[in-house]
Design a protein around this motif. Structure first.
Motif, PDB file in Angstrom:
ATOM      1  N   ASP A  96      81.815 100.209  55.690  1.00 33.94           N
ATOM      2  CA  ASP A  96      80.584 100.993  55.632  1.00 33.94           C
ATOM      3  C   ASP A  96      80.075 101.329  57.032  1.00 33.94           C
ATOM      4  N   SER A  97      80.433 100.502  58.021  1.00 35.61           N
ATOM      5  CA  SER A  97      80.024 100.790  59.397  1.00 35.61           C
ATOM      6  C   SER A  97      80.665 102.074  59.903  1.00 35.61           C
ATOM      7  N   GLU A 154      80.369  96.398  67.022  1.00 35.63           N
ATOM      8  CA  GLU A 154      79.251  96.741  67.899  1.00 35.63           C
ATOM      9  C   GLU A 154      77.914  96.603  67.177  1.00 35.63           C
ATOM     10  N   TYR A 155      77.882  96.964  65.908  1.00 34.81           N
ATOM     11  CA  TYR A 155      76.632  96.892  65.149  1.00 34.81           C
ATOM     12  C   TYR A 155      76.132  95.454  65.043  1.00 34.81           C
ATOM     13  N   ALA A 300      73.312 103.867  60.668  1.00 37.27           N
ATOM     14  CA  ALA A 300      73.261 105.206  61.271  1.00 37.27           C
ATOM     15  C   ALA A 300      72.013 105.355  62.137  1.00 37.27           C
ATOM     16  N   ILE A 301      70.881 104.866  61.635  1.00 38.87           N
ATOM     17  CA  ILE A 301      69.642 104.936  62.413  1.00 38.87           C
ATOM     18  C   ILE A 301      69.788 104.127  63.694  1.00 38.87           C
ATOM     19  N   TRP A 302      70.374 102.926  63.577  1.00 43.65           N
ATOM     20  CA  TRP A 302      70.590 102.107  64.771  1.00 43.65           C
ATOM     21  C   TRP A 302      71.454 102.841  65.794  1.00 43.65           C
ATOM     22  N   ALA A 306      70.228 103.783  69.417  1.00 47.20           N
ATOM     23  CA  ALA A 306      70.925 103.145  70.534  1.00 47.20           C
ATOM     24  C   ALA A 306      71.608 104.164  71.432  1.00 47.20           C
ATOM     25  N   LYS A 307      71.512 105.444  71.029  1.00 44.98           N
ATOM     26  CA  LYS A 307      72.085 106.549  71.805  1.00 44.98           C
ATOM     27  C   LYS A 307      73.575 106.354  72.062  1.00 44.98           C
ATOM     28  N   LEU A 308      74.281 106.043  70.951  1.00 46.85           N
ATOM     29  CA  LEU A 308      75.724 105.862  71.059  1.00 46.85           C
ATOM     30  C   LEU A 308      76.452 107.202  71.136  1.00 46.85           C
ATOM     31  N   GLY A 309      75.741 108.274  70.935  1.00 49.97           N
ATOM     32  CA  GLY A 309      76.333 109.611  71.001  1.00 49.97           C
ATOM     33  C   GLY A 309      75.223 110.649  71.021  1.00 49.97           C
ATOM     34  N   GLU A 310      75.624 111.912  71.014  1.00 47.88           N
ATOM     35  CA  GLU A 310      74.642 113.006  71.002  1.00 47.88           C
ATOM     36  C   GLU A 310      74.222 113.290  69.564  1.00 47.88           C
TER      37      GLU A 310
END
Length: 338
Positions: A96-97, A154-155, A300-302, A306-310
């Motif tokens: 699910d991640s 990572e989550y 997804a919100i995290w 966390a600005k893991l992408g644009e």
């Protein structure tokens, strides 16, 4: 006499119709039984979480379904997802991640999960060196930590840090492919890693008392899912056939745990002690429920925060769930109401 003759003729006529009907039905069933099955390929992540697929193959669970299955074994659900999206396979097994992170990278929903088939609350583990005296997550501040970015690895690290009032910015994050995490740790490139199984068990075997495996059980629930590109009616029918085979396999796992574990050991060529190590953490069950939606949404919100992408926005998580196939096979397993 005439009435008798008419009745006899009518009875004969009915008998002939019945015989013809039986003949047609027999021909149809014979033809149906010899129809060629649809061939599909599934990218199966090489982990005990994929046990229902290994058991399904061993007990020939797909023999009575409408599909002929070919497995494409890959390392990690992320690799399975990439094969699905590139069109190299029809379906894949992934967490699910991965669904959550990948849902942020698309302009519109382009993939779906058809069913969860297993859950674990202890698949990803935090491992540190015993000599470093890292007793809690707060001791990771300023340390080098290895993860596989964009995955549950990572989550869960982020969740652990948040509990201690820390963020990813408080550590030095280093990205590894899942199979390279242990090597990076052994080489001293990082002070801690968060691998999923079987890599956590391998670390325990290779380094034994040189490492500390922290208790992260029940911190987060990981599910493994049957994924495909956004499904048309034909693909939903294929998914239904796959799920029918998985249902037989899961019934077998529940009734025959000893035999099922041996199947997984033989398939993965792993130490039986490893399967014993992880098996009690697994719940094998077909389902699609609201907890999956919440897990996808929260991750997804995290990832966005966390600005893991644009990333600009989080899609409605329900758009990545297609319950049509599972509803046809096991309607009681679908509960997506708020």
């Amino acid at each position: 006499m005439k009435n008798f003759s008419e009745k006899h003729s009518l009875a004969s006529y009915i008998t002939v119709l019945i015989i013809i009907g039986i003949g047609i039905a027999y021909f149809y069933l014979q033809h149906l039984g010899h129809q060629e099955k649809t061939s599909i390929t599934i990218a199966v992540s090489k982990t005990p979480l994929s046990a229902p697929f290994y058991v399904a193959k061993a007990i020939h669970a797909f023999d009575d379904t409408c599909v002929k299955i070919e497995y494409d074994q890959v390392i990690g659900g992320h690799a399975a997802f990439e094969k699905v999206m590139s069109g190299k396979v029809d379906f894949g097994t992934s967490s699910d991640s991965v669904i959550a992170f990948q849902s942020l990278t698309t302009h519109k929903p382009s993939f779906v999960t058809h069913a969860m088939f297993v859950q674990s609350d202890n698949d990803v583990k935090l491992i540190t060196r015993a000599s470093e005296n890292i007793e809690s997550t707060s001791d990771l501040k300023g340390r080098r930590v290895g993860v596989t970015k964009g995955t549950s690895s990572e989550y869960i690290l982020s969740t652990l840090l948040a509990i201690e009032g820390l963020t990813i910015e408080d550590i030095e994050l280093i990205d590894y492919k899942p199979e390279q995490l242990l090597q990076g740790f052994s080489n001293g490139e990082v002070d801690a890693i968060l691998p999923w199984e079987p890599f956590a068990f391998q670390a325990r075997q290779l380094l034994n008392n040189k490492i500390k495996i922290h208790d992260t059980k029940s911190l987060s629930t990981l599910s493994f899912n049957l994924l495909s590109q956004t499904a048309n009616n034909q693909l939903v029918e294929k998914a239904q056939c796959v799920i029918e085979g998985l249902r037989l396999a899961i019934d077998y796992i529940v009734s025959n745990p000893k035999e099922s574990k041996k199947i997984v050991v033989d398939e993965l060529q792993v130490d039986p002690a490893f399967i014993e190590w992880v098996w009690s953490d697994y719940i094998f069950k077909l389902s699609l429920n609201h907890s999956l939606i919440l897990n996808i949404k929260s991750q997804a919100i995290w990832a966005m925060e966390a600005k893991l992408g644009e990333y600009n926005s989080v899609y409605n998580s329900e758009l990545f769930v297609d319950s049509r196939a599972l509803t046809k096979v096991e309607p009681g397993s679908v509960n997506l109401s708020l």
